[in-house]
Design an enzyme around this catalytic site. Sequence first.
Site, PDB file in Angstrom:
ATOM      1  CG  ASP A   1      59.845  38.445  34.099  1.00 55.62           C
ATOM      2  OD1 ASP A   1      58.984  39.274  33.713  1.00 55.62           O
ATOM      3  OD2 ASP A   1      60.234  38.370  35.280  1.00 55.62           O
TER       4      ASP A   1
ATOM      5  N   GLY B   1      54.055  37.444  25.235  1.00 53.31           N
ATOM      6  CA  GLY B   1      52.726  37.025  25.698  1.00 53.31           C
ATOM      7  C   GLY B   1      52.090  36.110  24.665  1.00 53.31           C
TER       8      GLY B   1
ATOM      9  CE1 TYR C   1      44.083  45.114  30.561  1.00 54.43           C
ATOM     10  CE2 TYR C   1      41.813  45.754  30.149  1.00 54.43           C
ATOM     11  CZ  TYR C   1      43.001  45.222  29.708  1.00 54.43           C
ATOM     12  OH  TYR C   1      43.101  44.799  28.408  1.00 54.43           O
TER      13      TYR C   1
ATOM     14  CB  ILE D   1      39.302  39.250  21.780  1.00 55.37           C
ATOM     15  CG1 ILE D   1      39.874  40.673  21.721  1.00 55.37           C
ATOM     16  CG2 ILE D   1      39.665  38.448  20.536  1.00 55.37           C
ATOM     17  CD1 ILE D   1      39.477  41.489  20.524  1.00 55.37           C
TER      18      ILE D   1
ATOM     19  CG  ASP E   1      53.533  33.448  27.669  1.00 50.91           C
ATOM     20  OD1 ASP E   1      52.610  33.947  27.002  1.00 50.91           O
ATOM     21  OD2 ASP E   1      53.457  33.272  28.907  1.00 50.91           O
TER      22      ASP E   1
ATOM     23  CD  GLN F   1      40.702  35.712  23.998  1.00 46.29           C
ATOM     24  OE1 GLN F   1      40.875  36.733  24.663  1.00 46.29           O
ATOM     25  NE2 GLN F   1      39.530  35.398  23.470  1.00 46.29           N
TER      26      GLN F   1
ATOM     27  CE  LYS G   1      46.036  47.039  28.122  1.00 50.37           C
ATOM     28  NZ  LYS G   1      47.234  46.595  27.370  1.00 50.37           N
TER      29      LYS G   1
HETATM   30  N1  SER Z   1      38.708  41.810  27.455  1.00 52.29           N
HETATM   31  C1  SER Z   1      39.334  42.730  28.351  1.00 52.29           C
HETATM   32  C2  SER Z   1      38.881  42.530  29.739  1.00 52.29           C
HETATM   33  O1  SER Z   1      37.756  42.133  29.907  1.00 52.29           O
HETATM   34  C3  SER Z   1      39.056  44.131  27.926  1.00 52.29           C
HETATM   35  O2  SER Z   1      40.176  44.667  27.320  1.00 52.29           O
HETATM   36  O3  SER Z   1      39.611  42.797  30.643  1.00 52.29           O
END
Ligand code: SER
Length: 319
Positions: free
Chosen positions: A49, A8, A139, A169, A34, A12, A143
Amino acid sequence: MKNILVIGANGQIGTDLVAALRQKYTPQRVIASDIKEPTRFDAHFKLLDATDKEAVRQILIDFDIDEVYLMAAILSASAEKIPDKAWEINMKVLFNALELSKEGFINKLFWPSSIAVFGPHTPRIDTPQYTVMDPNTVYGISKLAGERWIEYYNNHYDVDVRSVRYPGIISWKTLPGGGTTDYAVEIFHEALQNRHYTSFLAPHTRLPMMYMPDAIEATINIMEADKEKLRIKNSYNIAGISFTPEELATAIQQYLPDFSIDYQPDFRQAIAESWPESINDAYAFKDWHWHHKYDLDAMVRDMLQNLSNKYPKEESLLL
Ligand code: SER
């Protein structure tokens, strides 16, 4: 001398991480990979992949890789649009890496978790390491499940998997893709180009954030920490700065007085409201001396300084 693979690498965090690792270690020993070709030529890049376990294994063998940073994931806002696919991708890339660790192909693995593991019943202010976790995004669910699995692999197999829960971030090199905290990056580009930003989060939505140099330091530091000192086998809370869109806009106005903001919250508002406002990172501080360096003003200044090189010289930028 160790060989490192970043999966990856065009994302970012991946972009900054590869640069930092190459600066710290021998550049040709840091392999970037990537699913997409990079925009700039990189002699040490491989298309990969990460959902294809055999393809990952082959790269690990070809480059005699010791450590892997697994940065590939579908972020929160994107995942809500393709729930089943996002779950499949996020879990598959993790399981491939965990299994390859168990099979002895990876000595040390970094896998990021997120503030998205928390949910509406989590205490929102100074959120502790151990608390209620009821994520309600795909998501966040992926996680949290991932955190349970890395703890399981750390405890049951002879593997070394390390993790931190990233907040939002902020960075200037590469745009984030598909996250709920992306507004805090977009706002800088719009401020410099158009002097105006329409925020997709409401003015008083406070979220935990962190400037990229701090995020990179946390990532490399936890990988270098003494394994015996790491008490947390799932993922460490790490804190940076917490602010609202309104506060960020005010901080930008200090340097760009004619910048303005308005607000049109969309589906991402509900996601943001289910996450903490600020994070308690006492375990990370105790176990591996983590502490962030950038406050809001230092981050805003550095962002504007770096991005002003990208856009035509701004006469009204008061840096
Ligand atoms: N920056 C991420 C998001 O907004 C949070 O881990 O999905």
